[in-house]
Design an enzyme around this catalytic site. Structure first.
Site, short mmCIF file in Angstrom:
data_model
loop_
_atom_site.label_atom_id
_atom_site.label_comp_id
_atom_site.label_asym_id
_atom_site.label_seq_id
_atom_site.Cartn_x
_atom_site.Cartn_y
_atom_site.Cartn_z
CB SER A 1 -0.93 -0.01 1.22
OG SER A 1 -0.16 -0.29 2.38
CG HIS B 1 20.99 7.18 -6.72
ND1 HIS B 1 20.62 5.86 -6.67
CD2 HIS B 1 19.99 7.89 -6.13
CE1 HIS B 1 19.43 5.77 -6.06
NE2 HIS B 1 19.03 6.99 -5.73
CG ASP C 1 3.87 7.44 -2.41
OD1 ASP C 1 2.62 7.40 -2.29
OD2 ASP C 1 4.51 8.38 -2.89
CG LEU D 1 32.34 15.02 -28.45
CD1 LEU D 1 32.95 14.77 -27.07
CD2 LEU D 1 32.91 14.01 -29.45
#
Lengths: 533, 526
Positions: A55, A282, A57, A426
């Site tokens: 339930s 990350h 998020d 680039l």
């Protein structure tokens, strides 16, 4: 996993393999992947995916939609069951209503979407229980068995729950709801502790109940399309590898920005702060992929070995190489944006950084002396994640006389924009067309939306599929996690012990100016804040 | 106010070159006198009624005038045998003048001002008296100022020397510089080219001769050196270690169309390869020059040419287009052109493999291909890189690994662009690789119209910038490479492979490429 069209290999191979029924025994853990691949298509095997914390998020926004997308694309095995598990009382029908609200169809493939949704929802069930109750997991096990109907059962648990109940849920799932004859895998998501010690304790607890190869630690950034493409760029193009070292690269920048604050949900965040929330996982993961040596093969263990080597070659971060910030309230055009501490879920006087910039160094032969700069922040002027590689200046540049601007600023730069608007470009110097000789920077561009009309799958789809297929390349191994924490823990301790006050920056701004001084100290200029960006 | 004008040119609109080498005294003079406001420039287009003059030279001069790149005081003279009045010349010119799309403002006014400075003088090309007459008229216009004179020889090669003799003896500037622009053909082999140079040098010094190769004035050819020498990312790759082969490709999608008289005497190798493509090759392959000065660059180019093996007959494929029916329309063969002899063996297509025997390029095939009446029109440079050693992604490639190498493409015309083909992952689940382009399309990056090559070259000649003009020793070296093969082709009467008008050229070009493990980049895919 190298599969031609991106869907599971098993779908196409079902008919050939249907004969091989009797050979199945309880597979050893090493054989997981093989079994998963060769059995998926057989009538006799099945996958049950249990979303623990259904339930929540994340489950609603990411996990169920990703599962549906995989189903829609034909990437799930023929027979599968999805269970939602949480404490709330809910019927199967109520779960389905909840799930159905967040399912979407890919823009480019609307055909039969409604039908597919219905079929998918029919395979979704709900089981209510406590996260630390063996009995409740035993009851779940019974239900799973019922749906599995005697097939070879493979079970995937997705723990979408707060970290303090990770171990309880793992204990119960492992001892009471493991598969008897197939594999059992558990996906866990950050936070994996808040420093070396707590992380190690978590790993130790998990390992009481799970083997290393059962644990799938998600870092969903590794599932992003352009992060996946990073290795392809490096290792399948001759033109990049010769440049990939201190000889040609001046610095590398990893930049993450959000254009919103905690917005009333700072309770979790305040315990961790931006360094733990974004950098230690990350950005550091992307750094490791960026900087690693060529692995022996693309197998998960080979890649993860190389990543660990990078992390272990790095110097722990020093406090003087870090700048932290916190956003303060700001009025713009009549709208007032709240400060971090205005968030009701955040303690007054909180010193938690919502912005951080750091300079990291890899002390190996390839990268010695090259600054790797990270920057992450909330409530900034823009939303994006990108990798910027700034190359050195051209030695003995013949065109020095012609650059009106500072020669230092007109170096080549490779930009990999992870989100939004995925792109690779680039920056090169070229001549402004026309008479005379004036130089200028232009981009050699690859904008994904222009080149590929297909929608790019969400990171969670890729990661869920990989977990089902036993592909561990994009998941974090325990030793990687330890090495990552070892880099950041001393710094985090020092910041907290010294109660370092973050530099304030206005909501919606470009972040604290301290980040520029940090960069300048290492002779770097942030690529994302330059004018021509 | 001349000083002001001049410095404005230098800085704001980019007209004045930044490299003008001021070493020779002629230039020094010019510079000094321009600033004193006492000098004037006379440009005489010899062969003013010809096609090139009408289509390219006068429009380029007007464009330079429009952009404010010509000195304040200048006159343009047309010289030809036809009797014309000034008015008639002006009418003729005005029909070909155009304004840049992005700068239409006051174009009519400007045109009128320009035409007022255009004059005509009729005379024979070998008559010293007629040039003496021209000299008088020029003096009249120059009105005692320091006079600088530029002659553009837009005439057939057999009268080059006559004109140079007359112009040099009778119509040279007495107190400024005199320069002569000549355009190909510069002979048809080593001997005739050597002879031409020798004759020109009887009347002119090397510094006065401006041999145009208009390909060197093309925007992307100019940009080639910028790409190489002002980007760190390219120079490390620029050698046999990383480059597998280089391709220089020129195609026209039309034939001689009734004007094959000149072409038939030369053929595509002399018309395109020995000059345009070889010049680009030399720029591509040269070592880093000491500076961007003309002499330094040209010295490096000569070194490349002198390091090359002369072209061998077995490394050449020649072709000639034949008639072709398509969609009810008939396209003529080369020999259907009434101006071409019926059994002509002149190649309208050629492909050649050349090698540079130096440390940087040993063993790297440089392939050239040029042809008329092909399916497309374009000029490009393609650099194919080697394969990735020990490629981890071998398993993921459906196609041949050899075909999936990186490629840098510089499209000189049309639609100027630069792109780098890279391998990347096809977005989506699973791991499939694919080639995509890192792109720079000039049209979308630079909305301004790109000036014609002739504008740049005329401006450079006016300013004494010799970087884009061919020096005598370059020309000799270029002919030395092609002369033996050309002789052999002609002596052995090698019959060209016929290919249909509008096709991709003779298949022999593929066999030549495959002999050196090369695959033509332009015919590989879309």
């Amino acid at each position: 996993v190298v599969v031609q069209d991106g869907s599971v290999a098993t779908e196409s191979s079902s008919s050939e393999e249907a004969k091989d029924v009797g050979v199945l025994t309880i597979p050893s853990l090493e054989a997981d992947k093989v079994v998963a691949e060769s059995d998926g298509g057989e009538q006799l095997s099945t996958v049950s995916i249990t979303v623990v914390g259904a339930s929540g998020d994340l489950a609603k926004k990411k996990i169920f939609p990703a599962l549906f997308a995989l189903y829609y694309e034909g990437c799930l095995p023929e027979h599968f069951t999805i269970f939602g598990y949480a404490r709330s009382k809910m019927t199967d029908a109520e779960l389905r209503v909840m799930v159905s609200k967040t399912l979407t169809c890919r823009i480019d493939k609307r055909a039969n979407c409604g039908e597919k949704m219905e079929e998918f929802l029919k395979r979704c069930f709900y089981h209510s229980g406590q996260y630390d109750s063996q009995e409740h997991f035993v009851a779940l096990d019974e239900k799973l068995k019922e749906h599995e109907g005697g097939r070879l059962s493979n079970r995937l648990f997705y723990l979408s729950i707060p970290p303090n109940i990770f171990v309880d849920a793992v204990k119960c799932a492992s001892s009471s709801a493991s598969s008897v004859n197939g594999w059992t895998r558990v996906i866990v998501e950050k936070p994996f502790g808040r420093d070396s010690k707590t992380s190690a304790a978590l790993t130790k607890s998990l390992k009481q109940y799970l083997e290393e190869d059962q644990i799938f630690r998600i870092d969903h950034y590794l599932g992003k399309e352009l992060v996946e493409n990073l290795s392809v760029l490096r290792f399948s193009n001759l033109i990049f590898e010769p440049l990939w070292s201190r000889q040609y690269i001046r610095n590398v920048q990893f930049i993450f920005s959000e254009d919103f604050g905690t917005e009333g949900r700072g309770g979790y965040f305040d315990n961790y702060g931006i360094i733990r929330d974004i950098m230690q996982n990350h950005l550091l993961q992307i750094l490791a992929l960026f900087a690693m040596e060529t692995p022996v093969s693309l197998d998960a263990e080979d890649i993860r070995n190389e990543k660990v080597k990078v992390l272990r070659s790095m110097r722990p971060i020093k406090l003087e190489d870090v700048v932290i910030g916190q956003y303060k309230s700001h009025s713009i055009g009549g709208v007032t944006y709240p400060s971090y501490t205005d968030d009701k879920t955040v303690p007054k006087g909180s010193l938690t950084p919502t912005f951080a910039a750091a300079a990291l160094f890899i002390d190996n032969a390839r990268w010695d002396g090259v600054p790797f700069l990270m920057k992450a922040g909330k409530a900034l002027n823009t939303r994006s994640a990108e990798i910027r590689v700034q190359f050195r200046h051209v030695p003995g540049n013949l065109y020095n006389r012609n650059s009106g601007t500072d020669r230092d600023q007109t170096t080549n730069e490779l930009v990999i924009r992870v989100q939004p608007d995925e792109a690779i470009y680039l920056k090169i110097n070229n001549k402004v067309p026309g008479l005379g000789m004036r130089l200028d920077q232009s981009n050699l561009n690859l904008l994904y939306s222009a080149r590929y009309s297909k929608e790019i799958p969400d990171a969670y789809e890729r990661l869920l599929l990989d977990a089902i297929e036993g592909e561990r390349r994009l998941f974090i191994r325990s030793d990687e996690l330890d090495a990552a924490w070892a880099l950041f823990t001393p710094l985090l301790k020092e910041i907290e012990e010294k109660k370092t006050t973050p530099e304030f920056y206005p909501y919606g701004s470009r972040g604290p100016v301290g980040a520029h001084y940090l960069a300048a100290k290492h002779k770097v200029q942030w690529g994302d804040l330059s004018l021509d960006q | 106010f001349f000083a002001e004008k001049h410095s404005q040119l230098d800085t704001s609109n980019g007209c004045a070159t930044n490299f003008a080498s001021l070493q020779d005294s002629g230039d020094q003079l010019t510079e000094e006198h321009v600033t004193k406001g006492e000098s004037t420039l006379s440009i005489t287009v010899v062969g003013a009624s010809g096609d090139l003059a009408k289509k390219k030279i006068f429009p380029a001069l007007f464009a330079l005038f429009y952009e404010g790149c010509l000195p304040q005081d200048f006159s343009v003279f047309g010289y030809a045998r036809t009797k014309l009045t000034h008015e008639e010349l002006r009418d003729m010119i005005s029909s070909t003048l155009t304004c840049r799309i992005d700068q239409r403002e006051k174009c009519g006014d400007k045109m009128e001002q320009f035409l007022k400075r255009c004059f005509y003088h009729s005379g024979q090309y070998n008559s010293e008296e007629d040039f003496a007459e021209l000299n008088k008229k020029l003096k009249e216009k120059e009105a005692g100022k320091i006079s600088n004179r530029l002659y553009y020889l837009s005439i057939p090669p057999n009268i080059f020397v006559d004109v140079v003799r007359c112009a040099s003896l009778r119509a040279s500037s007495e107190n400024g510089w005199t320069r002569v622009i000549v355009e190909k053909p510069f002979g048809r082999d080593s001997e005739s080219s050597g002879e031409l140079t020798r004759c020109l040098k009887q009347y002119l010094t090397e510094e006065q001769i401006f041999r145009i190769d208009h390909y060197l004035g093309k925007e992307l050819v100019e940009n080639l050196s910028v790409l190489r020498f002002s980007n760190l990312v390219f120079e490390p790759l620029w050698s046999r270690n990383y480059i597998r082969n280089v391709q220089l490709i020129f195609s026209e999608d039309f034939g001689t169309e009734g004007r094959g008289g000149y072409f038939d005497q030369y053929g595509i190798i002399r018309d395109i390869m020995q000059n345009h493509l070889l010049q680009i090759l030399a720029l591509f392959a040269m070592e880093t020059p000491v500076s961007l000065d003309a002499e330094d660059i040209r010295s490096e180019k000569v070194k490349v040419l002198r390091s090359m093996k002369p072209l061998r007959l077995e490394d050449v494929v020649v072709g000639q287009y034949k008639g072709h029916n398509k969609g009810g329309k008939t396209y003529p063969g080369y020999t259907d052109d009434p101006t071409v002899p019926n059994h002509s063996l002149t190649p309208t297509f050629a492909a050649a493999a050349m090698f540079i025997n130096n440390a940087r390029w040993d063993g790297v095939p440089f392939l050239m291909k040029a042809g008329k009446a092909l399916h497309t029109r374009g000029a490009e440079i393609r650099v194919q890189f080697r394969h990735v050693p020990g490629n981890l992604y071998k398993k993921s490639f459906a196609t041949n690994l050899d075909n999936a190498t990186n490629e840098l493409v510089i499209r000189v015309q049309p639609d100027e662009g630069i792109y780098l083909r890279i391998n990347n992952k096809v977005p989506g689940l699973g791991m499939r690789l694919d080639r995509s382009d890192l792109n720079l399309l000039y049209r979308s990056r630079y909305p301004r119209e790109i000036p014609d090559a002739y504008e740049r070259l005329l401006l450079d000649a006016i300013e004494g910038e010799r970087r884009l003009f061919i020096r005598s020793d370059e020309l000799d070296a270029a002919w030395d490479l092609f002369t033996p093969a050309l002789k052999e082709l002609e002596e052995k009467k090698i019959i060209p492979e016929l290919y249909p008008y509008g096709s991709r050229g003779p298949v022999g070009a593929h066999y030549l490429a495959s002999k050196y493990n090369v695959r033509w980049g332009d015919l590989g895919e879309a």
